[in-house]
Design an enzyme around this catalytic site. Structure first.
Site, short mmCIF file in Angstrom:
data_model
loop_
_atom_site.label_atom_id
_atom_site.label_comp_id
_atom_site.label_asym_id
_atom_site.label_seq_id
_atom_site.Cartn_x
_atom_site.Cartn_y
_atom_site.Cartn_z
N ARG A 61 95.39 -4.08 -51.66
CA ARG A 61 94.97 -2.89 -52.40
C ARG A 61 96.14 -1.94 -52.63
O ARG A 61 97.13 -1.96 -51.89
CB ARG A 61 93.88 -2.15 -51.63
CG ARG A 61 92.59 -2.93 -51.47
CD ARG A 61 91.58 -2.14 -50.67
NE ARG A 61 92.07 -1.83 -49.33
CZ ARG A 61 91.42 -1.10 -48.44
NH1 ARG A 61 90.25 -0.57 -48.75
NH2 ARG A 61 91.93 -0.87 -47.25
N LYS A 87 100.63 5.16 -40.30
CA LYS A 87 100.81 5.31 -41.75
C LYS A 87 101.95 6.27 -42.09
O LYS A 87 102.44 6.28 -43.22
CB LYS A 87 99.52 5.82 -42.40
CG LYS A 87 98.24 5.08 -42.03
CD LYS A 87 98.24 3.65 -42.49
CE LYS A 87 96.90 2.97 -42.24
NZ LYS A 87 96.53 2.82 -40.81
N THR A 92 84.71 17.56 -34.81
CA THR A 92 83.47 16.80 -34.98
C THR A 92 83.71 15.38 -35.48
O THR A 92 82.75 14.65 -35.74
CB THR A 92 82.51 17.53 -35.95
OG1 THR A 92 83.18 17.72 -37.20
CG2 THR A 92 82.07 18.87 -35.38
N PHE A 135 87.47 10.95 -33.21
CA PHE A 135 88.36 11.28 -32.09
C PHE A 135 87.84 12.51 -31.35
O PHE A 135 87.79 12.54 -30.12
CB PHE A 135 89.78 11.52 -32.59
CG PHE A 135 90.70 12.06 -31.53
CD1 PHE A 135 91.40 11.20 -30.69
CD2 PHE A 135 90.86 13.44 -31.34
CE1 PHE A 135 92.23 11.69 -29.69
CE2 PHE A 135 91.69 13.93 -30.35
CZ PHE A 135 92.37 13.06 -29.53
N ALA A 191 93.66 17.55 -34.59
CA ALA A 191 93.19 16.27 -35.12
C ALA A 191 92.64 16.39 -36.54
O ALA A 191 92.28 15.38 -37.14
CB ALA A 191 92.11 15.69 -34.20
#
Length: 327
Positions: free
Chosen positions: A258, A135, A21, A24, A89
């Site tokens: 940050r 990442k 949901t 993607f 995912a």
């Protein structure tokens, strides 16, 4: 991106999408239901209300909605019964949330990956494609570290298959334009006040659209033999150029980098490049420790020594006009 997708890829197949949901997942569902003909597409996620909204939006008899968490091993085993292809995912993705709840991030992103691998092997799933991120390369925050471990798990998950048919691969790509967590919705909101906050003017990022991301995943499922990490060739953009394209009239306020943030993103390191094959529109990181038999792997171009695929030295850059079209 990549070669043309065979439209019979999902013919008669039962597909399971974890985290179905999310941004993607919804785009993947839209494209698969419109352009392919799966027997069923199972949406596996935690939120009943998001599933209700998605069911209303698509209203397709091939869709199945299963409430479940990737942490729940038994539920995953039941959900994967009769499944041919899994797209994984589901993840905790917000960097500050993962830092504040580190054990929860590990339970979902790492332990959840182990559960997906075990359930897929024991249910004789044919292909499993895990969605990773830039990442995961030289991670500087816990989210990136958990995704790095998840990549290793899915690549080496092929070792556990033995004589079974299950194969595991990953895709690794950059920031998705307009997805939840992207800086673009933030800039659009700040545009109303006339002030955009930018952490560092030197910052660069890789960018692609949700549509491009989904089609890259579909292509990679078609090509995978097991153990590869697929990396698309996509453009970079300076964060200042991005801000200028979205709100040229707004004041730009620099706030400082940050915690857990990088100046530039890397998708292939110098060390990885030694076992990478290059193709016209993507790279394939081949497994270094392939303790399983690999067959019919395509031959690509080898990369030069010390090659690094990084957002600051990319040879493809987005212009403001191109970004506006993508938006």
């Amino acid at each position: 991106m990549q070669s043309k997708i065979d439209l019979s890829l999902f013919d008669g197949k039962n597909v399971l999408l974890t985290g179905g949901t999310g941004s993607f997942g919804k785009k993947f569902t839209e494209i698969v239901l419109r352009e392919f003909n799966p027997n069923s597409l199972r949406i596996y996620s935690r939120g009943e209300f998001n599933q209700y909204l998605m069911k209303q939006e698509f209203n397709d008899k091939r869709l199945r909605f299963l409430i479940g968490d990737v942490r729940d091993r038994d539920r995953l085993y039941r959900a994967m019964n009769g499944i041919d292809i899994v797209v994984h995912a589901a993840a905790l993705k917000q960097v500050p949330a993962c830092e504040y709840n580190p054990i929860e991030a590990i339970k979902t992103n790492i332990d959840g990956s182990v559960n997906v691998i075990d359930a897929a092997i024991d249910n004789s799933v044919e292909k499993v494609m895990a969605i990773s991120t830039d990442k995961a390369v030289h991670p500087v925050n816990l989210y990136g570290a958990t995704k790095m471990v998840a990549e290793k798990l899915f690549v080496q998950g092929n070792t556990y298959t033995g004589k079974g048919r299950t194969r595991f691969s990953c895709v690794r790509y950059g920031n998705v334009i307009g997805s939840r967590g992207s800086v673009i919705p933030l800039f659009n909101e700040q545009k109303k006040s006339g002030v955009l906050t930018i952490t560092d003017e030197r910052m660069t990022r890789f960018w692609l659209t949700l549509d491009q991301g989904v089609r890259f995943v579909l292509n990679s499922i078609q090509q995978m033999r097991g153990g590869e990490i697929f990396v698309p060739k996509i453009p970079s953009m300076k964060i200042t150029d991005l801000a200028e394209a979205i709100a040229p009239e707004a004041t730009k306020e620099f706030t400082g980098i940050r915690p857990g943030e990088k100046l530039h993103e890397i998708m292939i390191t110098e060390d990885e490049s030694r076992h990478v094959k290059e193709f016209p529109d993507h790279f394939v990181i081949e497994p270094e420790f392939s303790f399983w038999k690999r067959e019919n792997t395509p031959s690509g171009k080898e990369l030069p020594d010390n090659f690094r695929y990084s957002s600051d030295i990319n040879d493809k850059w987005l212009t403001s006009e191109q970004l506006k079209k993508m938006l």
